[in-house]
Motif scaffolding. Structure first.
Motif, PDB file in Angstrom:
ATOM      1  N   SER A  77       0.899  -1.202  -0.108  1.00  0.00           N
ATOM      2  CA  SER A  77       0.034  -0.086  -0.094  1.00  0.00           C
ATOM      3  C   SER A  77       0.744   1.119  -0.114  1.00  0.00           C
ATOM      4  O   SER A  77       0.540   2.227  -0.663  1.00  0.00           O
ATOM      5  CB  SER A  77      -0.847   0.087   1.124  1.00  0.00           C
ATOM      6  OG  SER A  77      -1.732  -1.053   1.252  1.00  0.00           O
ATOM      7  N   VAL A 123       2.164   1.741  -3.864  1.00  0.00           N
ATOM      8  CA  VAL A 123       0.998   1.867  -4.557  1.00  0.00           C
ATOM      9  C   VAL A 123       0.076   3.306  -4.343  1.00  0.00           C
ATOM     10  O   VAL A 123       0.018   4.048  -5.357  1.00  0.00           O
ATOM     11  CB  VAL A 123      -0.133   0.912  -4.712  1.00  0.00           C
ATOM     12  CG1 VAL A 123      -1.319   1.122  -5.603  1.00  0.00           C
ATOM     13  CG2 VAL A 123       0.469  -0.565  -5.193  1.00  0.00           C
ATOM     14  N   LEU A 124      -0.031   3.402  -3.132  1.00  0.00           N
ATOM     15  CA  LEU A 124      -0.898   4.835  -2.501  1.00  0.00           C
ATOM     16  C   LEU A 124       0.018   5.735  -1.962  1.00  0.00           C
ATOM     17  O   LEU A 124      -0.281   6.978  -2.360  1.00  0.00           O
ATOM     18  CB  LEU A 124      -1.771   4.306  -1.484  1.00  0.00           C
ATOM     19  CG  LEU A 124      -2.931   3.192  -1.843  1.00  0.00           C
ATOM     20  CD1 LEU A 124      -3.615   2.804  -0.776  1.00  0.00           C
ATOM     21  CD2 LEU A 124      -3.506   3.412  -3.291  1.00  0.00           C
ATOM     22  N   LEU A 165       1.083  10.004  -3.627  1.00  0.00           N
ATOM     23  CA  LEU A 165       0.639  11.022  -2.592  1.00  0.00           C
ATOM     24  C   LEU A 165       1.802  11.790  -2.210  1.00  0.00           C
ATOM     25  O   LEU A 165       1.674  12.966  -2.230  1.00  0.00           O
ATOM     26  CB  LEU A 165      -0.162  10.374  -1.231  1.00  0.00           C
ATOM     27  CG  LEU A 165      -0.498  11.185  -0.307  1.00  0.00           C
ATOM     28  CD1 LEU A 165      -1.492  12.309  -0.653  1.00  0.00           C
ATOM     29  CD2 LEU A 165      -0.932  10.436   1.103  1.00  0.00           C
ATOM     30  N   TRP A 176      -1.036   1.571 -12.026  1.00  0.00           N
ATOM     31  CA  TRP A 176      -2.078   1.483 -11.132  1.00  0.00           C
ATOM     32  C   TRP A 176      -2.594  -0.050 -10.923  1.00  0.00           C
ATOM     33  O   TRP A 176      -2.686  -0.479  -9.722  1.00  0.00           O
ATOM     34  CB  TRP A 176      -2.887   2.487 -11.064  1.00  0.00           C
ATOM     35  CG  TRP A 176      -2.846   3.913 -10.554  1.00  0.00           C
ATOM     36  CD1 TRP A 176      -2.282   4.945 -11.193  1.00  0.00           C
ATOM     37  CD2 TRP A 176      -2.570   4.339  -9.114  1.00  0.00           C
ATOM     38  NE1 TRP A 176      -1.904   5.889 -10.317  1.00  0.00           N
ATOM     39  CE2 TRP A 176      -2.421   5.528  -9.239  1.00  0.00           C
ATOM     40  CE3 TRP A 176      -3.177   3.585  -8.137  1.00  0.00           C
ATOM     41  CZ2 TRP A 176      -2.327   6.295  -7.928  1.00  0.00           C
ATOM     42  CZ3 TRP A 176      -2.989   4.196  -6.830  1.00  0.00           C
ATOM     43  CH2 TRP A 176      -2.810   5.583  -6.818  1.00  0.00           C
ATOM     44  N   VAL A 222      -2.442  -1.924  -7.593  1.00  0.00           N
ATOM     45  CA  VAL A 222      -3.807  -2.310  -6.891  1.00  0.00           C
ATOM     46  C   VAL A 222      -3.934  -3.888  -6.713  1.00  0.00           C
ATOM     47  O   VAL A 222      -4.343  -4.544  -5.414  1.00  0.00           O
ATOM     48  CB  VAL A 222      -4.984  -1.595  -7.582  1.00  0.00           C
ATOM     49  CG1 VAL A 222      -6.254  -2.246  -6.914  1.00  0.00           C
ATOM     50  CG2 VAL A 222      -5.018  -0.083  -7.308  1.00  0.00           C
TER      51      VAL A 222
END
Length: 397
Positions: free
Chosen positions: A142, A145-146, A150, A246, A250
């Motif tokens: 995470s 990916v996230l 950010l 992505w 994900v």
């Protein structure tokens, strides 16, 4: 996991989220750092090398030297070192010091992940260890990916250092939580360094590490070249690879979390074999899927990401089971992480060399699939040998 043991595991996962960010965000910050420090891009790129080399080579050495009765302290020290190194990276104005701080962050990250996984399994019942490892690996996925997008968005608005401040802040929150909530961990058996090095003569462990290495060469190595493949006219002529990255990421997050219950129900070697077969199929199908449609290729890419990230949950679980009685399970995990970074480097280097020789880009996907097939074959052979050995021992009793 009990309610009491859940909190530390999720705090460890928060730290691994920050680790996932730190592992991959620097590549996106290179243009900004190139401008800020007035260094060529080739020199700025060595920040990634410093982190990964220190992670892959330095962390197993530190883990091997970590006292068996200082597991909790070692985890907190490693995470604290990681936080401080990222904060120092954000404030330094000297590129040489920045290189040094990235290397220190890499060592802290590698030691933290190895000791964190070992701590999470110590806090969990044996039948739920797979879920604990999945939570931590899911946190790392995470973060990649996230967290990376950010932090890069933040860097575009507030400057490159803000991305590292975010990493340090998340790591600090995890550190404070663990300092308050992580209970004392049972001391592992005290093992002399010479006996720890004997781990390298354990055939079962070496096969696990070899399969991880081959999986990393195939999966992470091919990830480096997903853009050239999809940009080729015969494979979609895609100009923006972001949606596909992505899809891969994900898939990785979902795979990391969903694999946990399976690890606790299916034998680890069987699960590893299944994952390697699926990984090989997804990679081998990439060229055909890409040439058939820009959206169709999303499916093998997502599956590739899911199984590529999921693999390390049963692998780490098997390593802990194999070396728990010898007291060096955390060292085995550190070596497994080193195998991943080494495999990624080998895959990227070989793929780049083939492109320099003007080999067709589909060779990269097919070659990655072939490496995954080799890994699956080695896993299958090892399972057969283990089964035959078990039958012989049972019949001799």
């Amino acid at each position: 996991m009990s309610v009491k043991s859940q909190s530390p595991v999720y705090l460890i996962a928060l730290g691994s989220f920050a680790l996932g960010m730190a592992s991959y965000v620097m590549a996106g910050l290179i243009p900004m750092i190139e401008h800020a420090f007035a260094v060529p891009v080739a020199i700025a790129a060595q920040l990634v090398t410093a982190f990964t080399l220190a992670y892959g080579v330095g962390s197993p050495v530190v883990v091997a030297l970590l006292p068996a009765h200082r597991q909790r302290g070692g985890l907190l020290l490693a995470l604290g070192l990681f936080v401080l190194a990222n904060a120092a990276s954000a404030v330094t104005t000297n590129f040489t010091l920045l290189l040094a701080f990235r290397a220190i962050a890499g060592v802290g990250a590698g030691v933290y992940l190895a000791t964190g996984i070992a701590a999470s399994t110590a806090l969990s019942r044996p039948e739920q260890r797979g879920k604990s490892i999945a939570v931590i690996m899911g946190g790392m996925a995470s973060g990649t990916v996230l967290g990376v997008p950010l932090s890069l968005l933040l860097a575009e608005r507030l400057g490159w250092a803000s991305a590292l401040w975010l990493v340090a802040a998340l790591g600090l929150i995890a550190w404070l939580g663990l300092a308050l909530r992580l209970p004392a961990l049972a001391a592992a058996p005290s093992v002399p360094l010479k006996r720890k090095l004997a781990l390298l003569t354990d055939g079962h462990v070496m096969v696990i590490l070899l399969v991880s290495l081959l999986a990393a060469i195939a999966s992470l190595g091919m990830y480096t070249f997903i853009a050239p493949l999809l940009a080729a006219p015969e494979y979609g002529d895609i100009h923006s690879v972001t949606p596909y990255l992505w899809a891969w990421g994900v898939g990785g997050v979902l795979g990391s979390f969903l694999i946990g219950p399976l690890v606790d129900r299916i034998k680890g070697p069987t699960l590893t074999l299944s994952i390697m077969v699926i990984l090989a199929a997804a990679l081998l199908l990439l060229p055909a899927a890409a040439s058939s449609g820009a959206w169709l290729v999303m499916l093998p890419i997502a599956i590739w990401g899911a199984v590529g990230w999921a693999l390390q949950v049963p692998q780490n679980n098997e390593l802990i089971k194999a070396r728990e009685s010898q007291g060096d399970g955390n060292l085995a995990i550190a070596l497994n992480e080193s195998a991943l970074y080494l495999g990624s480097a080998i895959g990227a280097a070989v793929g780049g060399f083939l492109l320099i020789l003007h080999w067709p880009v589909w060779i990269l996907a097919s070659g990655a699939g072939a490496v995954a097939v080799l890994g699956a074959s080695i896993q299958m052979l090892n399972m057969r040998l283990t089964f035959s050995k078990s039958r012989c021992e049972a019949s001799s009793r």
